[in-house]
Design a protein around this motif. Structure first.
Motif, PDB file in Angstrom:
ATOM      1  N   THR A 221      27.718 -59.637  39.409  1.00 24.49           N
ATOM      2  CA  THR A 221      26.465 -60.392  39.457  1.00 24.49           C
ATOM      3  C   THR A 221      26.246 -61.058  38.106  1.00 24.49           C
ATOM      4  OG1 THR A 221      25.471 -58.867  41.052  1.00 24.49           O
ATOM      5  CG2 THR A 221      23.967 -60.269  39.807  1.00 24.49           C
ATOM      6  N   LEU A 222      26.021 -62.365  38.125  1.00 26.38           N
ATOM      7  CA  LEU A 222      25.827 -63.129  36.901  1.00 26.38           C
ATOM      8  C   LEU A 222      24.507 -63.886  36.943  1.00 26.38           C
ATOM      9  CD1 LEU A 222      29.359 -64.788  36.525  1.00 26.38           C
ATOM     10  CD2 LEU A 222      28.500 -62.805  35.272  1.00 26.38           C
ATOM     11  N   PHE A 223      23.883 -64.034  35.783  1.00 29.72           N
ATOM     12  CA  PHE A 223      22.742 -64.931  35.660  1.00 29.72           C
ATOM     13  C   PHE A 223      22.931 -65.782  34.412  1.00 29.72           C
ATOM     14  CE2 PHE A 223      21.560 -60.667  34.153  1.00 29.72           C
ATOM     15  CZ  PHE A 223      21.147 -60.895  32.842  1.00 29.72           C
ATOM     16  N   GLU A 224      22.063 -66.759  34.238  1.00 31.05           N
ATOM     17  CA  GLU A 224      22.133 -67.805  33.216  1.00 31.05           C
ATOM     18  C   GLU A 224      23.086 -68.906  33.696  1.00 31.05           C
ATOM     19  OE1 GLU A 224      20.117 -68.141  30.873  1.00 31.05           O
ATOM     20  OE2 GLU A 224      19.291 -66.119  30.671  1.00 31.05           O
ATOM     21  N   SER A 225      22.519 -70.071  33.966  1.00 34.01           N
ATOM     22  CA  SER A 225      23.257 -71.147  34.635  1.00 34.01           C
ATOM     23  C   SER A 225      24.493 -71.617  33.881  1.00 34.01           C
ATOM     24  CB  SER A 225      22.324 -72.334  34.896  1.00 34.01           C
ATOM     25  OG  SER A 225      21.776 -72.836  33.683  1.00 34.01           O
ATOM     26  N   ARG A 226      24.421 -71.721  32.565  1.00 31.67           N
ATOM     27  CA  ARG A 226      25.583 -72.207  31.820  1.00 31.67           C
ATOM     28  C   ARG A 226      26.721 -71.186  31.857  1.00 31.67           C
ATOM     29  NH1 ARG A 226      21.019 -73.570  29.142  1.00 31.67           N
ATOM     30  NH2 ARG A 226      20.621 -75.786  28.701  1.00 31.67           N
ATOM     31  N   ALA A 227      26.362 -69.914  31.785  1.00 30.67           N
ATOM     32  CA  ALA A 227      27.381 -68.869  31.875  1.00 30.67           C
ATOM     33  C   ALA A 227      28.013 -68.863  33.262  1.00 30.67           C
ATOM     34  CB  ALA A 227      26.758 -67.507  31.578  1.00 30.67           C
TER      35      ALA A 227
ATOM     36  N   THR B 244      30.397 -71.861  33.680  1.00 27.87           N
ATOM     37  CA  THR B 244      31.638 -71.639  32.933  1.00 27.87           C
ATOM     38  C   THR B 244      32.544 -70.667  33.685  1.00 27.87           C
ATOM     39  OG1 THR B 244      30.512 -72.043  30.824  1.00 27.87           O
ATOM     40  CG2 THR B 244      32.614 -70.878  30.735  1.00 27.87           C
ATOM     41  N   TYR B 245      31.957 -69.617  34.233  1.00 23.51           N
ATOM     42  CA  TYR B 245      32.719 -68.642  35.017  1.00 23.51           C
ATOM     43  C   TYR B 245      33.374 -69.314  36.225  1.00 23.51           C
ATOM     44  CZ  TYR B 245      33.524 -64.893  38.421  1.00 23.51           C
ATOM     45  OH  TYR B 245      34.087 -64.063  39.361  1.00 23.51           O
ATOM     46  N   VAL B 246      32.602 -70.108  36.934  1.00 27.88           N
ATOM     47  CA  VAL B 246      33.126 -70.792  38.120  1.00 27.88           C
ATOM     48  C   VAL B 246      34.256 -71.740  37.733  1.00 27.88           C
ATOM     49  CG1 VAL B 246      32.570 -72.511  39.899  1.00 27.88           C
ATOM     50  CG2 VAL B 246      31.010 -70.601  39.468  1.00 27.88           C
ATOM     51  N   ALA B 247      34.037 -72.515  36.665  1.00 28.02           N
ATOM     52  CA  ALA B 247      35.041 -73.493  36.238  1.00 28.02           C
ATOM     53  C   ALA B 247      36.339 -72.812  35.820  1.00 28.02           C
ATOM     54  CB  ALA B 247      34.494 -74.334  35.092  1.00 28.02           C
ATOM     55  N   GLU B 248      36.227 -71.636  35.197  1.00 30.11           N
ATOM     56  CA  GLU B 248      37.418 -70.937  34.730  1.00 30.11           C
ATOM     57  C   GLU B 248      38.094 -70.146  35.845  1.00 30.11           C
ATOM     58  OE1 GLU B 248      35.942 -68.694  31.427  1.00 30.11           O
ATOM     59  OE2 GLU B 248      36.085 -70.404  30.035  1.00 30.11           O
ATOM     60  N   LYS B 249      37.303 -69.518  36.715  1.00 29.40           N
ATOM     61  CA  LYS B 249      37.906 -68.737  37.800  1.00 29.40           C
ATOM     62  C   LYS B 249      38.657 -69.628  38.779  1.00 29.40           C
ATOM     63  CE  LYS B 249      37.078 -65.578  41.613  1.00 29.40           C
ATOM     64  NZ  LYS B 249      36.204 -64.593  42.273  1.00 29.40           N
TER      65      LYS B 249
ATOM     66  N   THR C  68      36.992 -77.642  32.082  1.00 30.69           N
ATOM     67  CA  THR C  68      37.041 -76.923  30.804  1.00 30.69           C
ATOM     68  C   THR C  68      38.209 -77.315  29.905  1.00 30.69           C
ATOM     69  OG1 THR C  68      38.228 -75.100  31.889  1.00 30.69           O
ATOM     70  CG2 THR C  68      35.812 -74.918  31.723  1.00 30.69           C
ATOM     71  N   ARG C  69      39.220 -77.972  30.469  1.00 29.97           N
ATOM     72  CA  ARG C  69      40.386 -78.478  29.698  1.00 29.97           C
ATOM     73  C   ARG C  69      41.114 -77.364  28.951  1.00 29.97           C
ATOM     74  NH1 ARG C  69      40.937 -83.540  31.749  1.00 29.97           N
ATOM     75  NH2 ARG C  69      42.134 -84.150  29.897  1.00 29.97           N
ATOM     76  N   GLN C  70      41.235 -76.212  29.576  1.00 29.39           N
ATOM     77  CA  GLN C  70      41.824 -75.057  28.904  1.00 29.39           C
ATOM     78  C   GLN C  70      43.298 -75.247  28.559  1.00 29.39           C
ATOM     79  OE1 GLN C  70      40.214 -72.268  27.745  1.00 29.39           O
ATOM     80  NE2 GLN C  70      38.394 -73.466  28.286  1.00 29.39           N
ATOM     81  N   GLN C  71      43.962 -76.202  29.202  1.00 33.22           N
ATOM     82  CA  GLN C  71      45.377 -76.415  28.912  1.00 33.22           C
ATOM     83  C   GLN C  71      45.592 -77.117  27.567  1.00 33.22           C
ATOM     84  OE1 GLN C  71      43.576 -78.278  30.834  1.00 33.22           O
ATOM     85  NE2 GLN C  71      44.072 -80.416  30.455  1.00 33.22           N
ATOM     86  N   ASN C  72      44.516 -77.608  26.987  1.00 35.25           N
ATOM     87  CA  ASN C  72      44.599 -78.314  25.707  1.00 35.25           C
ATOM     88  C   ASN C  72      43.569 -77.705  24.753  1.00 35.25           C
ATOM     89  OD1 ASN C  72      43.806 -80.378  23.650  1.00 35.25           O
ATOM     90  ND2 ASN C  72      45.355 -81.618  24.683  1.00 35.25           N
ATOM     91  N   LEU C  73      44.041 -77.010  23.719  1.00 37.33           N
ATOM     92  CA  LEU C  73      43.150 -76.264  22.827  1.00 37.33           C
ATOM     93  C   LEU C  73      42.103 -77.158  22.177  1.00 37.33           C
ATOM     94  CD1 LEU C  73      42.470 -73.556  21.500  1.00 37.33           C
ATOM     95  CD2 LEU C  73      44.115 -74.118  19.693  1.00 37.33           C
ATOM     96  N   GLN C  74      42.510 -78.342  21.724  1.00 31.99           N
ATOM     97  CA  GLN C  74      41.583 -79.238  21.049  1.00 31.99           C
ATOM     98  C   GLN C  74      40.520 -79.767  22.022  1.00 31.99           C
ATOM     99  OE1 GLN C  74      43.284 -82.204  18.437  1.00 31.99           O
ATOM    100  NE2 GLN C  74      41.703 -83.695  18.926  1.00 31.99           N
ATOM    101  N   GLU C  75      40.956 -80.174  23.198  1.00 29.54           N
ATOM    102  CA  GLU C  75      40.000 -80.683  24.174  1.00 29.54           C
ATOM    103  C   GLU C  75      39.036 -79.590  24.615  1.00 29.54           C
ATOM    104  OE1 GLU C  75      42.800 -84.207  26.137  1.00 29.54           O
ATOM    105  OE2 GLU C  75      42.313 -82.409  27.295  1.00 29.54           O
TER     106      GLU C  75
END
Length: 223
Positions: free
Chosen positions: A69-75, A78-83, A92-99
């Motif tokens: 269970t998660l709360f706080e919209s930005r968190a 971010t969870y959805v984008a990463e999962k 999130t552009r995780q494949q590129n550290l700078q981006e």
């Protein structure tokens, strides 16, 4: 809604709220199936024990993903984008550290600079009238000045990049959508429209299919 999960996520909150709509937009961008569980803020449902058990601060939205269970919209976004990094749009552009680092920088700017300036303006135009109180123009003016200073920095940034973190759309842009959506329905929209690069950026991010789909439920203040 798309079908990329075996068990649908449950998102608790009203579609019209800025925080809930932020998460909804992210879910649409990631093409993730979810169930929206309405929460009646006007009836104080978010202050009832069954909801406080999910978020002790009594705020929407709340996301349930199995036993998490998660709360706080930005968190949550971010969870959805990463999962769900393998589906939908890469936010999130995780494949590129700078981006990825630049996405985090501008997400922080939205949270610490943009939101504190725009939120009181939207509140005055939308929430106070529900209480039978006329908008406080002095409060609006003070925060418009603050917002204008932030948007001057955005204008300079967007003169050299298409989006805030670079030439790619990301959570850094998405997080601006809910409050700006409501602002653009008020006389204060001029603070966006008078800055050409900011205006072009807003027209771009608000016209994305996910943004338009979310906007259908953002009816706060409509008769």
């Amino acid at each position: 809604m798309q079908r990329n999960t075996i068990m649908a996520l449950k998102l608790h909150g009203p579609a019209m709220s800025t925080s809930t709509s932020l998460v909804i937009t992210c879910l649409h961008e990631k093409e993730v199936d979810f169930e929206l569980v309405p929460v009646d803020l006007f009836a104080g449902e978010h202050k009832q024990p069954h909801f406080l058990a999910k978020n002790p601060f009594g705020q929407v939205p709340v996301l349930e993903d199995g036993d998490l269970t998660l709360f706080e919209s930005r968190a949550i976004s971010t969870y959805v984008a990463e999962k769900f990094k393998e589906t939908g749009y890469d936010l999130t552009r995780q494949q590129n550290l700078q981006e990825a680092a630049l996405v985090k920088v501008w997400m922080e700017v939205e949270s610490q600079q943009f939101c504190p300036a725009i939120a009181p303006i939207v509140y005055q135009f939308y929430v106070d009238p529900l209480k039978g109180v006329s908008p406080d123009q002095a409060m609006i003016d003070v925060n418009l000045e603050k917002l204008g200073k932030v948007l001057d920095i955005y204008e300079a940034r967007l003169s050299s990049t298409k989006y805030l973190a670079g030439d790619f759309y990301s959570l850094a842009d998405l997080h601006h959508i809910p409050y700006t959506h409501y602002l653009m329905k008020t006389p204060a929209a001029s603070v966006i429209n008078e800055r050409p690069h900011v205006k072009a950026w807003w027209e771009d991010i608000s016209s994305r299919p996910a943004s338009k789909k979310t906007a259908e439920g953002m009816t706060f203040g409509e008769k």
